[in-house]
Design a protein around this motif. Structure first.
Motif, PDB file in Angstrom:
ATOM      1  N   LEU A  45       0.818  -1.213   0.000  1.00 57.33           N
ATOM      2  CA  LEU A  45       0.000   0.000   0.000  1.00 57.33           C
ATOM      3  C   LEU A  45       0.852   1.263   0.000  1.00 57.33           C
ATOM      4  O   LEU A  45       0.598   2.192  -0.767  1.00 57.33           O
ATOM      5  CB  LEU A  45      -0.946   0.007   1.210  1.00 57.33           C
ATOM      6  CG  LEU A  45      -2.103  -0.980   1.148  1.00 57.33           C
ATOM      7  CD1 LEU A  45      -2.816  -1.043   2.483  1.00 57.33           C
ATOM      8  CD2 LEU A  45      -3.073  -0.600   0.030  1.00 57.33           C
ATOM      9  N   SER A  46       1.861   1.305   0.857  1.00 55.83           N
ATOM     10  CA  SER A  46       2.659   2.523   0.976  1.00 55.83           C
ATOM     11  C   SER A  46       3.519   2.780  -0.258  1.00 55.83           C
ATOM     12  O   SER A  46       3.859   3.933  -0.547  1.00 55.83           O
ATOM     13  CB  SER A  46       3.524   2.494   2.233  1.00 55.83           C
ATOM     14  OG  SER A  46       4.526   1.495   2.133  1.00 55.83           O
ATOM     15  N   SER A  47       3.851   1.748  -1.000  1.00 55.70           N
ATOM     16  CA  SER A  47       4.686   1.912  -2.189  1.00 55.70           C
ATOM     17  C   SER A  47       3.881   2.200  -3.453  1.00 55.70           C
ATOM     18  O   SER A  47       4.441   2.621  -4.458  1.00 55.70           O
ATOM     19  CB  SER A  47       5.548   0.671  -2.400  1.00 55.70           C
ATOM     20  OG  SER A  47       6.435   0.514  -1.310  1.00 55.70           O
ATOM     21  N   ALA A  48       2.598   1.967  -3.412  1.00 54.74           N
ATOM     22  CA  ALA A  48       1.750   2.294  -4.560  1.00 54.74           C
ATOM     23  C   ALA A  48       1.584   3.815  -4.607  1.00 54.74           C
ATOM     24  O   ALA A  48       1.378   4.444  -3.573  1.00 54.74           O
ATOM     25  CB  ALA A  48       0.389   1.620  -4.426  1.00 54.74           C
ATOM     26  N   ASN A  49       1.674   4.380  -5.788  1.00 53.94           N
ATOM     27  CA  ASN A  49       1.498   5.831  -5.857  1.00 53.94           C
ATOM     28  C   ASN A  49       0.192   6.235  -6.518  1.00 53.94           C
ATOM     29  O   ASN A  49      -0.039   7.416  -6.772  1.00 53.94           O
ATOM     30  CB  ASN A  49       2.699   6.509  -6.520  1.00 53.94           C
ATOM     31  CG  ASN A  49       2.985   6.003  -7.908  1.00 53.94           C
ATOM     32  OD1 ASN A  49       2.416   5.018  -8.359  1.00 53.94           O
ATOM     33  ND2 ASN A  49       3.886   6.685  -8.589  1.00 53.94           N
ATOM     34  N   LEU A  50      -0.684   5.261  -6.753  1.00 52.61           N
ATOM     35  CA  LEU A  50      -2.048   5.559  -7.184  1.00 52.61           C
ATOM     36  C   LEU A  50      -2.949   4.456  -6.641  1.00 52.61           C
ATOM     37  O   LEU A  50      -2.892   3.311  -7.089  1.00 52.61           O
ATOM     38  CB  LEU A  50      -2.139   5.640  -8.713  1.00 52.61           C
ATOM     39  CG  LEU A  50      -3.514   5.960  -9.291  1.00 52.61           C
ATOM     40  CD1 LEU A  50      -4.064   7.272  -8.727  1.00 52.61           C
ATOM     41  CD2 LEU A  50      -3.449   6.015 -10.812  1.00 52.61           C
ATOM     42  N   LEU A  51      -3.745   4.802  -5.652  1.00 51.24           N
ATOM     43  CA  LEU A  51      -4.728   3.892  -5.059  1.00 51.24           C
ATOM     44  C   LEU A  51      -6.107   4.486  -5.294  1.00 51.24           C
ATOM     45  O   LEU A  51      -6.445   5.531  -4.731  1.00 51.24           O
ATOM     46  CB  LEU A  51      -4.505   3.736  -3.555  1.00 51.24           C
ATOM     47  CG  LEU A  51      -3.427   2.774  -3.102  1.00 51.24           C
ATOM     48  CD1 LEU A  51      -3.121   2.955  -1.626  1.00 51.24           C
ATOM     49  CD2 LEU A  51      -3.838   1.346  -3.382  1.00 51.24           C
ATOM     50  N   MET A  52      -6.877   3.838  -6.146  1.00 52.64           N
ATOM     51  CA  MET A  52      -8.241   4.279  -6.414  1.00 52.64           C
ATOM     52  C   MET A  52      -9.192   3.335  -5.699  1.00 52.64           C
ATOM     53  O   MET A  52      -8.993   2.120  -5.726  1.00 52.64           O
ATOM     54  CB  MET A  52      -8.546   4.250  -7.918  1.00 52.64           C
ATOM     55  CG  MET A  52      -7.715   5.191  -8.777  1.00 52.64           C
ATOM     56  SD  MET A  52      -7.893   6.944  -8.369  1.00 52.64           S
ATOM     57  CE  MET A  52      -9.649   7.182  -8.518  1.00 52.64           C
TER      58      MET A  52
END
Length: 141
Positions: A45-52
């Motif tokens: 989660l923290s490494s994703a730079n787009l969470l929709m």
């Protein structure tokens, strides 16, 4: 779930591990994701730079879908998870999440994903093209 419920799509960079794990399990992706490894889920989660996210416009705003992406916002966007709750499947939420991701990254960015076999028909139906010349080093789970 009522088909008349309005769906709210939003970037949600602070999505919690509990909800993320729940949607992975509910959607069927839990069998191929490290759902028992909370530190790894947190890093995902923290490494994703787009969470929709897709949430119902109801009390408590239940989470019914998530798209987790890694992108440079210039050339490519890798969609690692597209997960939709079974109760919400067939209502256009997966397609809506894909449209939101594409809107966020813009038309000059390619959207790339690796599908589970059960979802291939969905991606073909929404107009995604198969790629023959793709390669990967498979992870050691």
């Amino acid at each position: 779930m009522s088909e008349l419920s309005r769906v709210i799509y939003a970037q949600e960079p602070n999505l919690g591990v509990f909800e993320f794990r729940r949607i992975l399990v509910d959607s069927g992706l839990g069998g191929i994701r490290p759902i028992g490894d909370e530190p790894r889920l947190e890093k995902m989660l923290s490494s994703a730079n787009l969470l929709m996210t897709a949430r119902l416009d109801q009390p408590g705003r239940p989470l019914v879908g998530v798209a987790r992406c890694v992108t440079d916002f210039a050339w490519c966007c890798y969609l690692s998870e597209l997960a939709v709750s079974p109760a919400a499947q067939g209502l256009g939420i997966g397609k809506g999440l894909l449209e939101e991701v594409r809107w966020q990254v813009g038309p000059s960015v390619s959207l790339i994903l690796a599908s589970v076999p059960e979802a291939v028909g969905f991606y073909e139906k929404v107009g995604m093209a198969r790629v023959d010349d793709a390669f990967w080093f498979k992870r050691e789970f």
